[in-house]
Every structure is written in structure tokens, then in C-alpha cells.
Design a protein around this motif. Structure first.
Motif, PDB file in Angstrom:
ATOM      1  N   PRO A 392       0.811  -1.223   0.000  1.00 44.40           N
ATOM      2  CA  PRO A 392       0.000   0.000   0.000  1.00 44.40           C
ATOM      3  C   PRO A 392       0.838   1.264   0.000  1.00 44.40           C
ATOM      4  CG  PRO A 392       0.268  -0.747   2.245  1.00 44.40           C
ATOM      5  CD  PRO A 392       1.101  -1.672   1.389  1.00 44.40           C
ATOM      6  N   PHE A 393       2.022   1.236  -0.560  1.00 41.61           N
ATOM      7  CA  PHE A 393       2.904   2.395  -0.521  1.00 41.61           C
ATOM      8  C   PHE A 393       2.453   3.440  -1.548  1.00 41.61           C
ATOM      9  CE2 PHE A 393       5.200  -1.263   1.062  1.00 41.61           C
ATOM     10  CZ  PHE A 393       5.708  -0.780   2.259  1.00 41.61           C
ATOM     11  N   ALA A 394       2.947   4.680  -1.368  1.00 42.59           N
ATOM     12  CA  ALA A 394       2.374   5.830  -2.057  1.00 42.59           C
ATOM     13  C   ALA A 394       2.415   5.715  -3.572  1.00 42.59           C
ATOM     14  CB  ALA A 394       3.101   7.095  -1.599  1.00 42.59           C
ATOM     15  N   GLY A 395       3.548   5.247  -4.112  1.00 42.65           N
ATOM     16  CA  GLY A 395       3.663   5.188  -5.554  1.00 42.65           C
ATOM     17  C   GLY A 395       2.669   4.268  -6.225  1.00 42.65           C
ATOM     18  N   PHE A 396       2.177   3.279  -5.492  1.00 41.72           N
ATOM     19  CA  PHE A 396       1.187   2.359  -6.051  1.00 41.72           C
ATOM     20  C   PHE A 396      -0.066   3.110  -6.487  1.00 41.72           C
ATOM     21  CE2 PHE A 396      -2.755   0.084  -4.893  1.00 41.72           C
ATOM     22  CZ  PHE A 396      -2.756  -0.877  -5.887  1.00 41.72           C
ATOM     23  N   PHE A 397      -0.522   4.045  -5.672  1.00 44.74           N
ATOM     24  CA  PHE A 397      -1.761   4.762  -5.966  1.00 44.74           C
ATOM     25  C   PHE A 397      -1.579   5.759  -7.109  1.00 44.74           C
ATOM     26  CE2 PHE A 397      -1.941   3.432  -1.543  1.00 44.74           C
ATOM     27  CZ  PHE A 397      -3.196   2.859  -1.465  1.00 44.74           C
ATOM     28  N   SER A 398      -0.439   6.455  -7.124  1.00 41.22           N
ATOM     29  CA  SER A 398      -0.271   7.518  -8.107  1.00 41.22           C
ATOM     30  C   SER A 398       0.195   6.995  -9.466  1.00 41.22           C
ATOM     31  CB  SER A 398       0.719   8.555  -7.575  1.00 41.22           C
ATOM     32  OG  SER A 398       1.960   7.961  -7.232  1.00 41.22           O
ATOM     33  N   LYS A 399       1.150   6.081  -9.481  1.00 38.88           N
ATOM     34  CA  LYS A 399       1.646   5.581 -10.762  1.00 38.88           C
ATOM     35  C   LYS A 399       0.576   4.734 -11.459  1.00 38.88           C
ATOM     36  CE  LYS A 399       5.944   4.376 -10.968  1.00 38.88           C
ATOM     37  NZ  LYS A 399       7.209   3.613 -10.849  1.00 38.88           N
ATOM     38  N   ASP A 400      -0.125   3.916 -10.712  1.00 42.12           N
ATOM     39  CA  ASP A 400      -1.202   3.128 -11.308  1.00 42.12           C
ATOM     40  C   ASP A 400      -2.256   4.029 -11.934  1.00 42.12           C
ATOM     41  OD1 ASP A 400       0.168   0.980 -10.243  1.00 42.12           O
ATOM     42  OD2 ASP A 400      -1.666  -0.063  -9.640  1.00 42.12           O
ATOM     43  N   ALA A 401      -2.555   5.134 -11.259  1.00 42.47           N
ATOM     44  CA  ALA A 401      -3.555   6.057 -11.787  1.00 42.47           C
ATOM     45  C   ALA A 401      -3.109   6.652 -13.116  1.00 42.47           C
ATOM     46  CB  ALA A 401      -3.822   7.169 -10.767  1.00 42.47           C
ATOM     47  N   ILE A 402      -1.817   6.943 -13.243  1.00 43.80           N
ATOM     48  CA  ILE A 402      -1.312   7.494 -14.502  1.00 43.80           C
ATOM     49  C   ILE A 402      -1.383   6.446 -15.610  1.00 43.80           C
ATOM     50  CG2 ILE A 402       0.755   8.331 -15.679  1.00 43.80           C
ATOM     51  CD1 ILE A 402       1.540   9.738 -13.107  1.00 43.80           C
ATOM     52  N   ILE A 403      -0.981   5.216 -15.311  1.00 44.43           N
ATOM     53  CA  ILE A 403      -1.025   4.156 -16.327  1.00 44.43           C
ATOM     54  C   ILE A 403      -2.460   3.904 -16.780  1.00 44.43           C
ATOM     55  CG2 ILE A 403      -0.541   1.720 -16.770  1.00 44.43           C
ATOM     56  CD1 ILE A 403       1.770   1.940 -14.781  1.00 44.43           C
ATOM     57  N   GLY A 474      -0.119   8.249  -0.404  1.00 39.97           N
ATOM     58  CA  GLY A 474      -0.942   7.760  -1.513  1.00 39.97           C
ATOM     59  C   GLY A 474      -2.359   7.465  -1.090  1.00 39.97           C
ATOM     60  N   ALA A 475      -2.516   6.725   0.001  1.00 41.84           N
ATOM     61  CA  ALA A 475      -3.855   6.383   0.476  1.00 41.84           C
ATOM     62  C   ALA A 475      -4.629   7.617   0.906  1.00 41.84           C
ATOM     63  CB  ALA A 475      -3.745   5.381   1.633  1.00 41.84           C
ATOM     64  N   ALA A 476      -3.909   8.601   1.483  1.00 42.86           N
ATOM     65  CA  ALA A 476      -4.587   9.804   1.965  1.00 42.86           C
ATOM     66  C   ALA A 476      -5.098  10.669   0.820  1.00 42.86           C
ATOM     67  CB  ALA A 476      -3.631  10.609   2.838  1.00 42.86           C
ATOM     68  N   LEU A 477      -4.386  10.679  -0.301  1.00 44.32           N
ATOM     69  CA  LEU A 477      -4.741  11.566  -1.410  1.00 44.32           C
ATOM     70  C   LEU A 477      -5.527  10.874  -2.507  1.00 44.32           C
ATOM     71  CD1 LEU A 477      -1.317  13.418  -1.746  1.00 44.32           C
ATOM     72  CD2 LEU A 477      -3.396  14.294  -0.673  1.00 44.32           C
ATOM     73  N   ALA A 478      -5.450   9.555  -2.575  1.00 43.26           N
ATOM     74  CA  ALA A 478      -6.128   8.816  -3.654  1.00 43.26           C
ATOM     75  C   ALA A 478      -7.614   8.672  -3.351  1.00 43.26           C
ATOM     76  CB  ALA A 478      -5.465   7.455  -3.833  1.00 43.26           C
ATOM     77  N   GLY A 479      -8.271   7.836  -4.160  1.00 43.77           N
ATOM     78  CA  GLY A 479      -9.695   7.606  -3.961  1.00 43.77           C
ATOM     79  C   GLY A 479     -10.565   8.772  -4.360  1.00 43.77           C
ATOM     80  N   GLY A 480     -10.087   9.631  -5.237  1.00 47.49           N
ATOM     81  CA  GLY A 480     -10.871  10.766  -5.695  1.00 47.49           C
ATOM     82  C   GLY A 480     -10.753  11.989  -4.819  1.00 47.49           C
ATOM     83  N   ARG A 481     -10.040  11.915  -3.697  1.00 47.38           N
ATOM     84  CA  ARG A 481      -9.952  13.067  -2.793  1.00 47.38           C
ATOM     85  C   ARG A 481      -9.223  14.225  -3.462  1.00 47.38           C
ATOM     86  NH1 ARG A 481      -8.678   8.557   0.128  1.00 47.38           N
ATOM     87  NH2 ARG A 481     -10.147   7.937   1.768  1.00 47.38           N
TER      88      ARG A 481
END
Length: 625
Positions: A392-403, A474-481
Motif C-alpha cells: 500500500p505504498f504511495a507510488g502504487f496509488f499515483s503511478k497506477d492512476a497514470i497508467i 498515496g492512500a490519503a490523497l487517492a480515492g478521488g480526494r
């Protein structure tokens, strides 16, 4: 308004002024003043952010004007700041991460005789970047832009007694001047088209401007972004910039300089949204650079240069996302924020390793450091997991979103961009696994005179804080927030994913684990030598030379430029100076001939007067008839 001015001016800029003007008298406490100044700036940023949260969405942006810069009839520019949902993200990142880097630098630069000057430059760097992201017009942004360029030159070349550091600073300065020309021309074109340089004025007129003008402005802004954010073709300065002290690398790569180009593109979204050709150029540059940097990172034995190549690649992801328009602006900023945590942590971890290994940077001369540097190992390891995108590390949320956003662009374009981003993720996992294994695992390969030891708490504490951010950001900022937060500034867009989210995540993780497994097979199973092998492939040789970026610049720009300069010099010498010399020679010749007529004899002069009188009389007689 008071908080707005305190953030960029009253704290870090004042700190830089005190330390630079105070001189040696501030040596004993200068580092503490600089750290307190940036910390106060961060506190003011938090206060401003909390106040912004307390207002409804339509009234969250705050504007303020201190004085009029250019009060003319044809052009009126105010020194104004604007804090909105986009700029506050950057302000919190710059001041928060910047403060941690200042604290770290207290220990890292403890024995440097010019520590006070170093902290003054750090304060100046932070102040310039804050002005860049808080300005409410392109003129103010440009002032901050140039301030960042000046501060980077001073910091990269801080150890100017080293020829390599002095050369790296000049290289960064010159390459960035190329991009800055793009920004100057772009701002001038904006004014010619819209009659203003304020964000509000330009964006209001942009939809009605001609397509060719908007495309030209967009391409010029992209050129500027390529310079500051080290994107192809202006990427060559970034690797050499590692000659500066390691905290400088952390500040440049995580919170300041290289993020400026991404900010410029996202802030200028209304221009790019109406210029599809410019948007295509942006995504192309991003896709090429993310692969370019990843390939270079695979062959770097210098730990800082490997991380520098990864920065080039990760910024490429952000630029690619920003080129997708409203569909990618928010995810570009999401990756920028998460990257700020884990890249700062990785660079500070590299600095901790260097601190323990007598400033050695070659990862082939490390090995087995996890047992002697336990805090550095854990914090660096968290940054490693974050940058390759392991949940659940930060890059997982942001890089996946870009891909996912790249694939969602649809058609051949989406397939090409998505595939490039996906392949880049696999290569990132490979070279970062290489760095991790060669540094912390395997048998010790360091010299006998090396005595590795953990860094002091003043250095490890910021690393721990950044590691926590690399886990939770990542978890704090992802999920549409973050998307909802930025929507009033960057607009909204509904994507149409090509695959369900869970399916895309499985594919991405499979590619990431394949890259990590390849790195493990090559560098954990096989024996690693202290020196790099010479019998390598052509691609490896090219990657070691930064894919011949310097050679291309030399062939395309330097040699033709030198030839042009030589031709101009020859033309100046033979044509301009030659004409001047010819004129002088003609005057000299004429004066010499005239001098012969000056004999000094009265009878000669009388004869000349007689001849002249007869000639004039004859002329009058002829004309009179």
C-alpha cells in the motif's frame, strides 16, 4: 493575505538575506535561522490550508496585491499572489519537505566551513519556488522561475573548488536558459494575443484565440518545462547536477526545481486544452522521457545518478499525465506529491549511505549495509517499495492512476502511451531493485578503511518522517480526494477505462514484480564485482553515457553554434571591421593626396585662386547664356 505574504517572503527570503548580508557573523547560528525560517513558512502554509478548508469550494481561492510592478497604459502588471487548491498543494510540499531537508542538512553539512552560505542558498531556493507557484500572473511566475535557476546554479556548484561541480553548475544554467527563452517568448506571445499576462486574463481569452497562436504558446511553454523538469531534449543537466551536496539533490528532485515544469503545464491547462497539437507534444515528451530515464537508470553505478535518472523518468510520468488534459492533471499532481515524499527519502538515504562510506557513491563498492545502517535500510527500503509501486505504498496509488489514465485515452494513442508507461514501471522495478540489492544486500564490498555507521538522529529523523509519508500519502490523497480538491482549478473529466480497475492493477503489479524478479536474479543470485564489466552490450554502453544526450547536444547545438559564432566573428572581422579599415584607409589616402596641394608658397595659392575664379566666372557665363 498576511499568511500569503509570510509564506514566500517574510520567512525564507528574509532568512537568505540575513545570512548573505550578515556574513561570517552569522556562521554559528545561520543554519538554525534558515531552518526556523522554512519551518515558519510551513506553519503558515498549514494555517492557510486549514483556513481554505473552512471555506466553501467557490470561495477557497485567495488573491492579494502588494504593489504595481508595471503601471503603464499598455501593460499593467501587479505583484500579486494567488493561493488556490493547486498552489497550496505545492506550497505544503515545498515548505514541508524543504523543512525536513534543512533539518537533515544540519547534520550532513556540520563540518563544512561554508555551511551558513549553503543554508542561505537553500532558503533562497525555497523562496523562489514559492513565488513561482503562488504568483497570480506569468510575469511573477517568471521571476520565481529565474530565481530557482539562480539558486540551483549556486547550490549545484556549491563546492566550486571541484572542477566537476563548477562545470555541472554551468551546464545546468546554460541548458535551463534554453528553456527560459521558451518561457519568455511564450509570455510575450500571450501578451500579443490577449493583452495581459495574468492567469485570469489569459485563460478567459484563450478559447477565442487562434489555434496556431495557442499551439505556438503551448509549445514554447513545453520547451520551458523541458528545461526545468529535465525532459527530453533538455535533460542532460540533471545527472551532472549530482555534483552538489546531497541535500541539494533531494530538494531539487523532490520539492522544487524539477516539479516547476509540471506546475507550469498544469497551471496553463486552459491553453493546452484548446491546443490539441501542443497536448500531443506534451504526452510524447513525457512518454519518451519516462523510458529514456528508466533505461539510463539501469546502467548507473553512482547511487545518486541512478536516482537522478529515476527522477527524470518519474517526472516523465507526470508530464505524460498532464498532457492528457483534464483527465490527467489531478493524477499528475498526485504522483508529484507522492514522489516528493519517496524521492526525498531516497536521496536523503543515499546521503546517509555516503556519510557512512566516506562519500563513496559507487553501489558496487557497498553491499551488506542493512546490518550496520538499520534505520537507513528501512527508510530507503520504504522509498524503494513506494517508487516501484507496491501496495500500500504511495507510488502504487499515483503511478497506477497514470497508467490507467494513459490506457483510458483510447485508440492507438492510448495503447501506445499506456504501454510505454507500463514498460517504464517494469524497468523502474528492475533498476531500483538493483540499487537496493547492491547497496544493502550481499557480501560487503567496501574498502578496508571504511567503517560504516548509522547517521546521527538529526539526519535519520527527517528520513523516518519521509518514510511515513511514503507509506501514507498515496492512500490519503487517492480515492478521488485530490481529484475533487483540484477540480475547481483543473476541471473535471470522466474517464472510460479499457479494463476494470482490479484487472489493470493485476497487470501492472505483474509487470512490476517481473522487473523486480529480473533484478533479483541478476544481482542477488549472480556474483557482483567491485568494478563494472567492460564486455557489455551496446545498449548498456549507451545507457552509461546517458543515451548519448551530451553527444547529441554537441552535434546538434554546440558544433553548429560554434560554427555560427566563428562565421559571425569572421564576418565581423572581414566585413564590419574591414569596412571601417577601408574607410580609414580611403580617408588617409585622400588626406595624403590633399596634403601634396598644400605647398606653403603664396604664388601657388594665388595661381589656384586665379584658376578657381576663372572657372567660376566661366561657369556663370555659360549658365547665364
Amino acid at each position: 493575505m498576511t499568511t500569503l505574504w509570510w509564506i514566500p517572503i517574510a520567512a525564507p527570503l528574509a532568512g537568505a538575506a540575513v545570512l548573505l548580508l550578515g556574513g561570517r557573523r552569522t556562521d554559528r547560528w545561520g543554519h538554525l535561522l534558515a531552518t526556523a525560517a522554512v519551518s515558519a513558512s510551513f506553519a503558515a502554509a498549514v494555517v492557510g490550508f486549514v483556513r481554505m478548508l473552512g471555506r466553501d469550494t467557490a470561495h477557497r481561492a485567495v488573491d492579494g496585491t502588494l504593489f504595481s510592478w508595471v503601471p503603464t497604459a499598455g501593460l499593467h502588471i501587479d505583484f500579486g499572489l494567488r493561493a488556490d487548491q493547486l498552489s497550496v498543494c505545492f506550497v505544503l510540499l515545498i515548505t514541508g519537505v524543504g523543512a525536513l531537508i534543512h533539518v537533515y542538512s544540519i547534520g550532513y553539512m556540520a563540518h563544512d566551513p561554508d555551511r551558513r552560505r549553503f543554508f542561505a542558498y537553500l532558503n533562497l531556493f525555497v523562496a523562489a519556488m514559492l513565488l513561482l507557484v503562488l504568483a497570480d500572473n506569468y510575469f511573477g511566475l517568471y521571476v520565481g522561475w529565474e530565481g530557482v535557476g539562480l539558486a540551483s546554479y549556486l547550490l549545484i556548484g556549491f563546492w566550486s573548488q571541484k572542477p566537476s561541480a563548477a562545470a555541472a553548475a554551468k551546464k545546468a544554467f546554460v541548458v535551463n536558459r534554453v528553456g527560459d527563452i521558451g518561457l519568455v517568448l511564450g509570455i510575450g506571445w500571450m501578451f500579443a494575443v490577449t493583452g495581459t499576462v495574468s492567469f485570469a486574463g489569459v485563460f478567459a481569452v484563450a478559447p477565442d484565440a487562434s489555434q496556431s497562436a495557442l499551439t505556438g504558446i503551448g509549445l514554447l511553454l513545453l520547451l520551458a518545462a523541458c528545461g526545468k523538469s529535465a525532459q527530453v531534449p533538455l535533460q542532460s543537466w540533471l545527472g551532472d547536477a549530482m555534483e552538489g551536496p546531497t541535500p541539494v539533490s533531494a530538494l531539487i528532485h523532490a520539492a522544487t526545481m524539477v516539479t516547476a515544469g509540471v506546475y507550469l503545464i498544469v497551471r496553463s491547462g486552459p491553453i493546452f486544452n484548446t491546443a490539441p497539437a501542443a497536448q500531443t507534444a506534451v504526452v510524447t515528451v513525457g512518454a519518451v522521457t519516462l523510458l529514456f530515464g528508466a533505461v539510463i537508470g539501469c546502467a548507473k553505478d553512482d547511487i545518486k545518478k541512478a536516482l537522478a535518472a529515476s527522477t527524470m523518468s518519474q517526472i516523465g510520468y507526470m508530464v505524460l499525465a498532464a498532457g492528457l488534459g483534464p483527465a490527467g492533471y489531478a493524477v499528475a499532481i498526485l504522483h508529484l506529491l507522492t514522489h516528493g515524499f519517496f524521492k526525498a527519502g531516497l536521496f536523503l538515504g543515499a546521503g546517509s549511505v555516503m556519510h557512512a562510506m566516506n562519500d563513496e557513491t559507487d553501489i558496487r563498492r557497498f553491499g551488506g549495509l542493512r546490518t550496520v545502517l538499520p534505520i537507513t535500510f528501512v527508510t530507503f527500503g520504504i522509498g524503494y517499495l513506494a517508487i516501484i509501486g507496491v501496495p500500500p505504498f504511495a507510488g502504487f496509488f499515483s503511478k497506477d492512476a497514470i497508467i490507467e489514465s494513459a490506457f483510458a485515452a483510447g485508440g492507438v494513442r492510448g495503447l501506445v502511451l499506456g504501454t510505454a508507461a507500463l514498460v517504464g514501471a517494469g524497468i523502474t522495478a528492475f533498476y531500483m531493485t538493483r540499487v537496493m540489492l547492491l547497496t544493502f544486500f550481499g557480501r560487503p564490498r567496501w574498502d578496508e578503511d571504511a567503517h560504516p555507521h548509522e547517521s546521527p538522529p538529526v539526519m535519520t529523523t527527517p528520513m523516518i518522517v519521509l518514510a511515513l509519508g511514503s507509506v501514507g500519502a498515496g492512500a490519503a490523497l487517492a480515492g478521488g480526494r485530490l481529484v475533487s480538491w483540484l477540480e475547481p482549478v483543473v476541471g473535471s473529466h470522466h474517464e472510460h477505462p479499457v479494463l476494470p480497475g482490479w484487472a489493470m492493477t493485476i497487470i501492472i503489479l505483474a509487470v512490476v514484480f517481473a522487473g523486480a524478479w529480473a533484478g533479483w536474479r541478476m544481482y542477488a543470485v549472480e556474483r557482483v564485482d567491485r568494478s563494472a564489466p567492460h564486455d557489455v552490450s551496446a545498449l548498456t554502453r549507451a545507457a552509461r553515457r546517458d543515451l548519448y544526450g551530451d553527444a547529441v547536444n554537441e552535434a546538434v547545438f554546440m558544433r553548429p553554434g560554434r560554427g555560427l559564432a566563428t562565421g559571425v566573428a569572421v564576418a565581423d572581422n572581414r566585413v564590419v571591421d574591414g569596412a571601417a579599415r577601408l574607410t580609414a584607409a580611403a580617408v588617409s589616402l585622400a588626406s595624403g593626396l590633399l596634403r601634396r596641394a598644400e605647398t606653403g608658397y603664396v604664388r601657388s595659392y594665388a595661381l589656384s585662386m586665379l584658376v578657381g575664379t576663372v572657372a567660376v566666372a566661366g561657369l556663370i557665363w555659360v549658365v547665364g547664356r
